[in-house]
Design an enzyme around this catalytic site. Structure first.
Site, PDB file in Angstrom:
ATOM      1  N   TYR A  56       0.853  -1.188   0.000  1.00 51.00           N
ATOM      2  CA  TYR A  56       0.000   0.000   0.000  1.00 51.00           C
ATOM      3  C   TYR A  56       0.890   1.240   0.000  1.00 51.00           C
ATOM      4  O   TYR A  56       1.572   1.533   0.983  1.00 51.00           O
ATOM      5  CB  TYR A  56      -0.891   0.036   1.239  1.00 51.00           C
ATOM      6  CG  TYR A  56      -1.932  -1.051   1.344  1.00 51.00           C
ATOM      7  CD1 TYR A  56      -2.339  -1.783   0.228  1.00 51.00           C
ATOM      8  CD2 TYR A  56      -2.529  -1.345   2.563  1.00 51.00           C
ATOM      9  CE1 TYR A  56      -3.300  -2.767   0.327  1.00 51.00           C
ATOM     10  CE2 TYR A  56      -3.499  -2.333   2.671  1.00 51.00           C
ATOM     11  CZ  TYR A  56      -3.876  -3.038   1.563  1.00 51.00           C
ATOM     12  OH  TYR A  56      -4.837  -4.016   1.681  1.00 51.00           O
ATOM     13  N   LEU A 206     -18.326  -1.638   2.774  1.00 47.63           N
ATOM     14  CA  LEU A 206     -19.090  -0.540   2.167  1.00 47.63           C
ATOM     15  C   LEU A 206     -18.885  -0.489   0.660  1.00 47.63           C
ATOM     16  O   LEU A 206     -19.197   0.519   0.023  1.00 47.63           O
ATOM     17  CB  LEU A 206     -18.708   0.798   2.812  1.00 47.63           C
ATOM     18  CG  LEU A 206     -19.055   0.933   4.297  1.00 47.63           C
ATOM     19  CD1 LEU A 206     -18.678   2.315   4.808  1.00 47.63           C
ATOM     20  CD2 LEU A 206     -20.532   0.653   4.547  1.00 47.63           C
ATOM     21  N   ARG A 208     -16.339  -0.098  -1.225  1.00 44.93           N
ATOM     22  CA  ARG A 208     -15.478   1.002  -1.667  1.00 44.93           C
ATOM     23  C   ARG A 208     -16.208   2.328  -1.787  1.00 44.93           C
ATOM     24  O   ARG A 208     -15.934   3.140  -2.654  1.00 44.93           O
ATOM     25  CB  ARG A 208     -14.796   0.635  -2.977  1.00 44.93           C
ATOM     26  CG  ARG A 208     -13.893  -0.580  -2.800  1.00 44.93           C
ATOM     27  CD  ARG A 208     -13.392  -1.157  -4.097  1.00 44.93           C
ATOM     28  NE  ARG A 208     -12.535  -2.286  -3.807  1.00 44.93           N
ATOM     29  CZ  ARG A 208     -12.948  -3.515  -3.540  1.00 44.93           C
ATOM     30  NH1 ARG A 208     -14.244  -3.767  -3.539  1.00 44.93           N
ATOM     31  NH2 ARG A 208     -12.110  -4.491  -3.256  1.00 44.93           N
ATOM     32  N   GLY A 209     -17.181   2.520  -0.907  1.00 43.82           N
ATOM     33  CA  GLY A 209     -17.906   3.783  -0.850  1.00 43.82           C
ATOM     34  C   GLY A 209     -19.301   3.721  -1.411  1.00 43.82           C
ATOM     35  O   GLY A 209     -20.134   4.583  -1.102  1.00 43.82           O
ATOM     36  N   SER A 212     -21.752   3.607   1.296  1.00 40.81           N
ATOM     37  CA  SER A 212     -21.527   4.588   2.359  1.00 40.81           C
ATOM     38  C   SER A 212     -22.724   5.495   2.561  1.00 40.81           C
ATOM     39  O   SER A 212     -22.886   6.108   3.621  1.00 40.81           O
ATOM     40  CB  SER A 212     -20.302   5.445   2.034  1.00 40.81           C
ATOM     41  OG  SER A 212     -20.572   6.290   0.913  1.00 40.81           O
TER      42      SER A 212
END
Length: 331
Positions: A56, A206, A208-209, A212
């Site tokens: 990362y 979620l 990746r949004g 959300s």
């Protein structure tokens, strides 16, 4: 904070973990000061499981986590590390390396960047098709014996691979995507984990949004954002998926909760052997996610959620085709 145990042989950790990938990579611009503050807020709230990967941000995420933990007691945190993904200076991806000598090499750098002498859970990020899983797991097991690793984990592997790995060394948990929009794990992988006493750390809860409750169809993505080439965020797929979110929003509003809280609470409800990882990059998003722990879903709630987001209703695959080919869990 409620605690859960990762499988029959793994550590006891907080019921929610914090995934730190987005603080360094793949989701656009980051703010190191806010990232450290978010990690500290998670720890202060009782979150003990922190998940990272050595790839990362080409090591940046481990260094960030090491900085955040510098003034914290090491024995009060469970650090989960993925390794093996091969990157280039432009951020490209070039497969995975699960050779025993690579395990030793990757771990040496991880320990230095984190500023610790051991990793709690160590796992290959994606199965290396050129190396038998027995060899990779055996190499991690050697590091357990040496005291540099506490538990052996896996990531995104299928049922057969789970069985082969477990025959070499006890596996604490499988890290795998699991959300209302990604439920293929329920067919064979999750039952096999339960049969073998392997826990699950669920990422992408979620999506990746998408789940959300904050995503909009006109949102502009910054260069390099993973979601700009993710099938579920493309044109008609995005429109269809946001309709599912709108339906879920009605369920959430009826419970006085947010969409994100309902989505996280749903994963929590799947079993006490499952620990969701939330990828909050800011303190306000973290606080919202932690609110899911106060939300208990009853049978009527679960039925309403199933009607809003039926199994298999997501439009588009969870990764682009080349990345899907690296998922042993999807074969």
């Amino acid at each position: 904070m409620e605690n859960r145990t990762l499988g029959s042989n793994g550590p006891t950790v907080s019921a929610l973990g914090l995934g730190t990938m987005g603080m360094s990579d793949l989701y656009g611009a980051t703010d190191e000061t806010e990232s450290v503050a978010t990690i500290h807020a998670a720890l202060d709230a009782g979150v003990t499981l922190l998940d990272t990967g050595d790839f990362y941000g080409a090591g940046h995420n481990e260094m960030l986590l090491g900085r955040a933990l510098r003034d914290r007691r090491r024995d009060q945190v469970t650090i989960s590390v993925k390794f093996g993904a091969l990157r280039d200076p432009e951020g490209g991806w070039h497969g995975n390396d699960g050779r025993p000598e690579a395990v030793r090499n990757f771990l040496a750098y991880t320990l230095q960047r984190l500023g610790t002498d051991y990793v709690d859970v160590y796992r290959l990020a994606r199965l290396d098709p050129s190396v038998p899983v027995e060899e990779t797991v055996g190499a991690i097991a050697e590091q357990v014996t040496a005291g540099r690793v506490r538990y052996v984990g896996l990531s995104e592997v299928g049922a057969e691979t789970l069985r082969r790995a477990q025959a070499v060394h006890p596996i604490s948990d499988l890290q795998i995507e699991y959300s209302l929009l990604s439920r293929t794990v329920e067919a064979a992988v999750l039952p096999t984990c339960r049969e073998l006493g392997i826990g699950v750390t669920a990422y992408g809860v979620l999506s990746r949004g998408l789940l959300s409750g904050h995503w909009t169809a006109d949102r502009q993505l910054s260069p390099g954002d993973f979601r700009s080439f993710s099938p579920r965020f493309m044109a008609d797929n995005l429109e269809a998926n946001l309709l599912l979110v709108d339906a879920l929003r009605e369920v959430a509003q009826a419970r006085g909760a947010t969409v994100a809280q309902v989505a996280i609470a749903w994963v929590l409800s799947r079993g006490t052997d499952i620990v969701p990882l939330v990828g909050a990059r800011r303190r306000d998003r973290l606080a919202e996610s932690l609110g899911a722990l106060e939300l208990t879903l009853d049978a009527d709630d679960l039925a309403a959620i199933e009607r809003a987001v039926p199994v298999g209703s997501a439009a588009g695959a969870r990764y682009a085709a080349p990345a899907m080919e690296h998922l042993d869990s999807e074969r």
